[in-house]
Write a protein that holds these residues in place. Structure first.
Motif, short mmCIF file in Angstrom:
data_model
loop_
_atom_site.label_atom_id
_atom_site.label_comp_id
_atom_site.label_asym_id
_atom_site.label_seq_id
_atom_site.Cartn_x
_atom_site.Cartn_y
_atom_site.Cartn_z
N HIS A 60 14.73 8.33 -4.64
CA HIS A 60 15.19 6.98 -4.07
C HIS A 60 13.91 6.83 -3.21
O HIS A 60 13.37 5.58 -3.19
CB HIS A 60 16.33 7.29 -3.37
N TRP A 61 13.50 7.65 -2.24
CA TRP A 61 12.49 7.38 -1.54
C TRP A 61 11.12 6.94 -1.94
O TRP A 61 10.40 6.13 -1.67
CB TRP A 61 12.29 8.49 -0.53
N THR A 62 10.92 7.30 -3.14
CA THR A 62 9.66 6.86 -3.96
C THR A 62 9.80 5.51 -4.27
O THR A 62 8.73 4.79 -4.06
CB THR A 62 9.50 7.85 -5.31
N GLN A 63 11.05 5.16 -4.99
CA GLN A 63 11.20 3.52 -5.10
C GLN A 63 11.10 2.81 -4.00
O GLN A 63 10.77 1.67 -3.72
CB GLN A 63 12.53 3.63 -6.08
N GLN A 64 11.84 3.03 -2.68
CA GLN A 64 12.13 2.67 -1.70
C GLN A 64 10.70 2.33 -1.01
O GLN A 64 10.53 1.07 -0.53
CB GLN A 64 12.88 3.34 -0.63
N ARG A 65 9.76 3.28 -0.95
CA ARG A 65 8.35 2.88 -0.50
C ARG A 65 7.69 1.85 -1.21
O ARG A 65 6.48 1.06 -0.65
CB ARG A 65 7.32 4.19 -0.56
N ALA A 66 8.15 1.70 -2.49
CA ALA A 66 7.12 0.61 -3.22
C ALA A 66 7.62 -0.59 -2.94
O ALA A 66 7.05 -1.64 -3.46
CB ALA A 66 7.49 1.01 -4.81
N LEU A 67 8.92 -1.00 -2.39
CA LEU A 67 9.06 -2.30 -1.88
C LEU A 67 8.17 -2.99 -0.98
O LEU A 67 8.06 -4.38 -1.08
CB LEU A 67 10.59 -2.08 -1.32
N HIS A 68 7.83 -2.52 -0.17
CA HIS A 68 6.86 -3.13 1.13
C HIS A 68 6.14 -2.10 2.04
O HIS A 68 6.73 -1.22 2.03
CB HIS A 68 7.97 -3.83 1.99
N PRO A 69 4.96 -2.50 2.17
CA PRO A 69 4.01 -1.57 3.02
C PRO A 69 4.76 -1.17 4.43
O PRO A 69 4.39 0.11 4.93
CB PRO A 69 2.73 -2.64 3.36
N ALA A 70 5.65 -1.96 5.13
CA ALA A 70 6.14 -1.60 6.32
C ALA A 70 7.53 -0.77 6.36
O ALA A 70 7.93 -0.22 7.12
CB ALA A 70 6.55 -2.93 7.02
N ILE A 71 7.84 -0.40 5.12
CA ILE A 71 9.09 0.66 4.81
C ILE A 71 8.56 1.96 5.51
O ILE A 71 9.53 2.64 6.16
CB ILE A 71 9.22 0.87 3.14
N THR A 72 7.35 2.42 5.15
CA THR A 72 7.19 3.83 5.98
C THR A 72 6.12 3.68 7.20
O THR A 72 5.68 2.57 7.22
CB THR A 72 6.74 4.83 4.88
N THR A 73 5.92 4.73 7.63
CA THR A 73 5.08 4.90 8.71
C THR A 73 4.31 6.22 8.84
O THR A 73 4.64 6.98 8.17
CB THR A 73 5.74 4.72 10.42
N PRO A 74 3.29 6.37 9.58
CA PRO A 74 2.62 7.65 9.60
C PRO A 74 3.57 8.88 9.94
O PRO A 74 3.43 9.93 9.44
CB PRO A 74 1.21 7.43 10.80
N THR A 75 4.40 8.46 10.98
CA THR A 75 5.17 9.55 11.37
C THR A 75 6.21 10.03 10.56
O THR A 75 6.60 11.10 10.16
CB THR A 75 6.06 9.04 12.72
N ILE A 76 6.85 8.99 9.72
CA ILE A 76 7.83 9.30 8.62
C ILE A 76 7.20 10.10 7.55
O ILE A 76 7.53 10.90 7.05
CB ILE A 76 8.55 7.99 7.97
N ASP A 77 5.87 9.76 6.91
CA ASP A 77 5.30 10.35 6.00
C ASP A 77 4.97 11.78 6.45
O ASP A 77 5.06 12.86 5.53
CB ASP A 77 3.89 9.73 5.81
#
Length: 313
Positions: free
Chosen positions: A231-248
């Protein structure tokens, strides 16, 4: 008039977030799998000799919808602001239940969820989906079919499954709040434009949520963790702001420590993450996650909204 106190829980969205927002719900139909988290928002109504509009925008919107009664309305919450744990919806459901009780009404959970959602989307003009309001109203584990109407189906969990989830799910706050409405608008604009990457990701997210409902019902926490990873792989594909360096960095270190799956909660861009650890690597994953974020207690809320009416005031 009585003093009224109502509370409602937050939630962990394992999968399906983003597919619970129109127009996706109307055109393709969304699916969500979540569990209520026993961190609560609490609304308190106390009789007042004068009518004073509340300062908080959400409290004021709920108060106005209730007819601007002569009460002092206060809101407190255990849920960190901007955490992605459904805190604003928990507050909205608690307020809806409190004002309904003030009017002598006892609304069904689905009616409370919809009243809260309308207060947020229509009263405040905030973009968002349905799942958080239903988690707050119902509690427990839910499978949601999100179309022209939302159908909530409780997922029965064995005591052993609840114990596993409370042990193996590590929830942590990154310390950064996120502006979910802006991200949601960006994703929805891309969907309306029929961006292939976004459309494919949303379809995959709905499909994965359906699988999560099935494995949760079976008590297969290992399979749930694997699906969260996908799910996280697909979720990240939705928008550049979904993740952050800390989350990565957190996701990377959690995987090395033995997490089967890790994802950001809510609209992300910060807020909270959930990691599902292998049964033999719980402490290692907790330590890895704690290097990047503040651990929060994980206790599933068996019930949803609660209302207490104190006739003595």
């Amino acid at each position: 008039m009585a003093r009224i106190v109502a509370s409602a829980p937050g939630r962990i969205d394992f999968g399906g977030g983003w597919t619970d927002v129109a127009p996706y719900t109307l055109e393709r139909g969304g699916t969500v799998c979540n569990v209520a988290l026993d961190l609560r928002a609490t609304a308190t109504l106390v009789p007042s000799p004068v009518v004073v509009p509340p300062a908080d925008p959400l409290v004021r919107a709920a108060w106005e919808r209730a007819g601007a009664p002569a009460v002092t309305a206060a809101l407190t919450s255990d849920i960190p602001v901007g955490s992605g744990l459904g805190g604003s919806s928990a507050a909205g459901v608690a307020l809806a239940a409190a004002f309904a009780a003030l009017a002598g009404a006892s609304l069904r959970p689905d009616a409370l969820a919809e009243r809260s959602r309308e207060t947020e989307t229509i009263g405040l003009g905030i973009a968002g989906g349905c799942q958080d309001h239903y988690a707050a109203a119902y509690g427990g584990a839910l499978g949601l079919a999100c179309g022209a109407v939302t159908v909530a189906t409780p997922i029965p969990l064995a005591a052993a499954t609840i114990a596993e989830l409370e042990t193996r799910c590590i929830v942590a706050h990154t310390g950064t709040s996120r502006l979910s409405a802006a991200t949601i608008t960006g994703v929805l604009d891309a969907y309306r434009a029929r961006d292939p990457q976004v459309c494919d990701a949303l379809d995959a997210i709905a499909w994965l949520a359906g699988d999560m409902i099935r494995v949760l019902r079976d008590g297969d926490v290992d399979a749930l963790g694997t699906l969260v990873h996908e799910h996280w792989t697909q979720q990240r594909a939705l928008h550049p702001a979904i993740t952050t360096p800390t989350i990565d960095a957190l996701v990377h270190d959690a995987a090395l420590a033995g997490a089967l799956g890790t994802k950001a909660l809510g609209a992300s861009g910060g807020g909270c993450v959930v990691a599902i650890a292998r049964s033999d690597r719980v402490e290692a994953v907790r330590a890895a996650v704690a290097r990047h974020a503040m651990l929060l207690p994980v206790r599933l809320a068996r019930d949803g909204v609660r209302v207490d009416v104190d006739i003595d005031g």
